[in-house]
Design a protein around this motif. Structure first.
Motif, mmCIF file in Angstrom:
data_model
loop_
_atom_site.group_PDB
_atom_site.id
_atom_site.type_symbol
_atom_site.label_atom_id
_atom_site.label_comp_id
_atom_site.label_asym_id
_atom_site.label_seq_id
_atom_site.Cartn_x
_atom_site.Cartn_y
_atom_site.Cartn_z
ATOM 1 N N TYR A 165 0.854 -1.178 0.000
ATOM 2 C CA TYR A 165 0.000 0.000 0.000
ATOM 3 C C TYR A 165 0.886 1.222 0.000
ATOM 4 C CZ TYR A 165 1.278 -0.518 4.888
ATOM 5 O OH TYR A 165 1.991 -0.684 6.039
ATOM 6 N N GLN A 179 -7.899 -0.461 9.369
ATOM 7 C CA GLN A 179 -9.228 -0.673 8.806
ATOM 8 C C GLN A 179 -9.206 -0.549 7.283
ATOM 9 O OE1 GLN A 179 -12.230 1.987 10.357
ATOM 10 N NE2 GLN A 179 -13.798 0.438 10.136
ATOM 11 N N GLY A 180 -9.736 -1.557 6.590
ATOM 12 C CA GLY A 180 -9.806 -1.529 5.140
ATOM 13 C C GLY A 180 -8.496 -1.766 4.430
ATOM 14 N N ARG A 181 -7.473 -2.280 5.155
ATOM 15 C CA ARG A 181 -6.176 -2.552 4.548
ATOM 16 C C ARG A 181 -5.776 -3.998 4.777
ATOM 17 N NH1 ARG A 181 -5.107 2.879 6.038
ATOM 18 N NH2 ARG A 181 -4.188 4.075 4.334
ATOM 19 N N ASN A 182 -5.116 -4.562 3.779
ATOM 20 C CA ASN A 182 -4.453 -5.846 3.939
ATOM 21 C C ASN A 182 -3.096 -5.549 4.549
ATOM 22 O OD1 ASN A 182 -3.622 -8.486 3.835
ATOM 23 N ND2 ASN A 182 -3.291 -8.519 1.623
ATOM 24 N N SER A 220 -14.488 -4.640 12.833
ATOM 25 C CA SER A 220 -14.462 -3.760 11.672
ATOM 26 C C SER A 220 -13.037 -3.454 11.233
ATOM 27 C CB SER A 220 -15.196 -2.458 11.997
ATOM 28 O OG SER A 220 -15.083 -1.530 10.952
ATOM 29 N N CYS A 221 -12.142 -3.283 12.193
ATOM 30 C CA CYS A 221 -10.753 -2.961 11.876
ATOM 31 C C CYS A 221 -9.991 -4.154 11.314
ATOM 32 C CB CYS A 221 -10.036 -2.437 13.126
ATOM 33 S SG CYS A 221 -10.659 -0.862 13.726
ATOM 34 N N TYR A 246 -10.908 -6.801 7.047
ATOM 35 C CA TYR A 246 -10.261 -6.784 5.730
ATOM 36 C C TYR A 246 -9.001 -7.635 5.741
ATOM 37 C CZ TYR A 246 -9.245 -4.703 1.158
ATOM 38 O OH TYR A 246 -9.032 -4.510 -0.185
ATOM 39 N N HIS A 298 -16.252 -9.281 -1.781
ATOM 40 C CA HIS A 298 -15.689 -7.930 -1.827
ATOM 41 C C HIS A 298 -15.891 -7.387 -3.230
ATOM 42 C CE1 HIS A 298 -13.635 -7.273 2.037
ATOM 43 N NE2 HIS A 298 -13.411 -8.567 2.039
ATOM 44 N N GLU A 340 -13.585 -5.678 -5.098
ATOM 45 C CA GLU A 340 -12.403 -5.654 -5.959
ATOM 46 C C GLU A 340 -12.479 -6.793 -6.975
ATOM 47 O OE1 GLU A 340 -12.391 -5.817 -2.643
ATOM 48 O OE2 GLU A 340 -10.694 -4.726 -1.774
#
Length: 309
Positions: A134, A149-152, A248-249, A252, A293, A295
């Motif tokens: 990222y 949150q929302g990251r691999n 939530s965090c 992903y 998801h 993507e």
């Protein structure tokens, strides 16, 4: 003056690479601050001990811990127990640092629980390429959970600088005898850390070589690595149950940990019996079939695994 950085290097039969690794740290410009290098000789049977004996004579900042072979996690834990620096930097003995200067001002000013640094990967002939998943918002202090949150989330512990007091307050350690221990450690750390900052600093060089444990073709090792990926997923899934906010965090990262497990399972051409074992484990946790998801790569892989497994 207090020690700013503790470099922890687990070393098992690291003779071909260790001196270059140590030299890369010794060349760092510490901007007037002190550092220490803790090398954990994890039962080496080659010339690792000889290199360390010579190095200690010329470098007073180096200390050596010698133990029977217990694995990477145990070696890192041993180094963490004696570290006196304000921050810990984990370095694999076959890698090296290429940073010229330590970001002392940023560490002292912000004192985040976790800082990330940029890494490169060098292939077998020395060609370098960026090694990150990222592009973070650089030099923005934020809650660690919010960043996750929302990251691999990048799992590799050597791509971060860790505040020592935080690691001890959170009682964080590596699971011994486990492959992919970083996949377990790093999300647990982000779940408990208060603050995080990504530094725009080129710092670490990860080197590929044929005998690396990450590139092994040994089928037994490959299967154990996949089982340990499932084990890490199970640990984090249990952690996510603590609260909806933590769920939530972490979600992903959990989803993509399941993807990575299935990708390894398919790429390595394992037996039908072993495939069924892993799929059964993932089903029990709700990760097979994969969650949906948006993507397109994820959607394609999701459909593909439903058809072939």
């Amino acid at each position: 003056m207090n020690i700013l950085l503790s470099f922890i290097i687990p070393a098992y039969n690291a003779e071909p690479y260790l001196k270059e690794c140590l030299d890369s740290i010794a060349r760092l410009d510490m901007r007037g601050r002190r550092h220490e290098i803790i090398v954990v000789n994890d039962g080496s049977t080659d010339g690792t001990a000889d290199i360390l004996r010579e190095y200690v004579q010329e470098h007073t900042e180096v200390q050596v811990i010698t133990q029977e072979n217990r694995g990477l996690s145990a070696a890192r834990n041993a180094g963490m127990q004696v570290a006196e620096g304000e921050y810990i930097c984990f370095v694999d003995a076959d890698d090296r640092l290429f940073a010229a200067k330590v970001p002392v001002e940023m560490l002292e000013k912000h004192q985040a629980d976790i800082f990330s640094v940029n890494a490169l990967q060098a292939d077998y002939v020395g060609r370098r390429s960026p090694y990150r998943r990222y592009v973070p918002p650089y030099e923005l202090l934020m809650p660690a959970r919010l960043f996750m949150q929302g990251r691999n989330l990048m799992p590799c512990v050597w791509s971060y600088l860790w505040r020592t007091a935080f690691l001890r307050e959170a009682q964080l350690s590596f699971v011994e005898g486990m492959y992919h221990e970083d996949e377990d450690f790093t999300p647990r750390a982000f779940a408990q850390a208060q603050t995080f900052m990504a530094l725009k600093v080129d710092w670490y060089e990860r080197r590929l070589h044929a005998e690396s444990i990450t590139t092994t073709a040994n089928k037994t090792v490959q299967q154990q690595k996949i089982r340990d990926m499932v084990r890490a997923l199970r640990h984090l899934e249990e952690l996510a149950m603590d609260s909806s906010e933590l769920r939530s965090c972490l979600q992903y990262k959990l989803d993509y940990l399941a993807v990575d497990t299935l990708r390894m399972l398919l790429r390595q051409h394992h037996s039908c019996t072993f495939r069924r074992e892993i799929v059964k484990e993932l089903k029990a946790m709700g990760y097979f079939p994969l969650r949906w998801h948006s993507e397109w790569k994820y959607v394609f892989f999701n459909i593909f695994t439903r058809l072939v497994l």
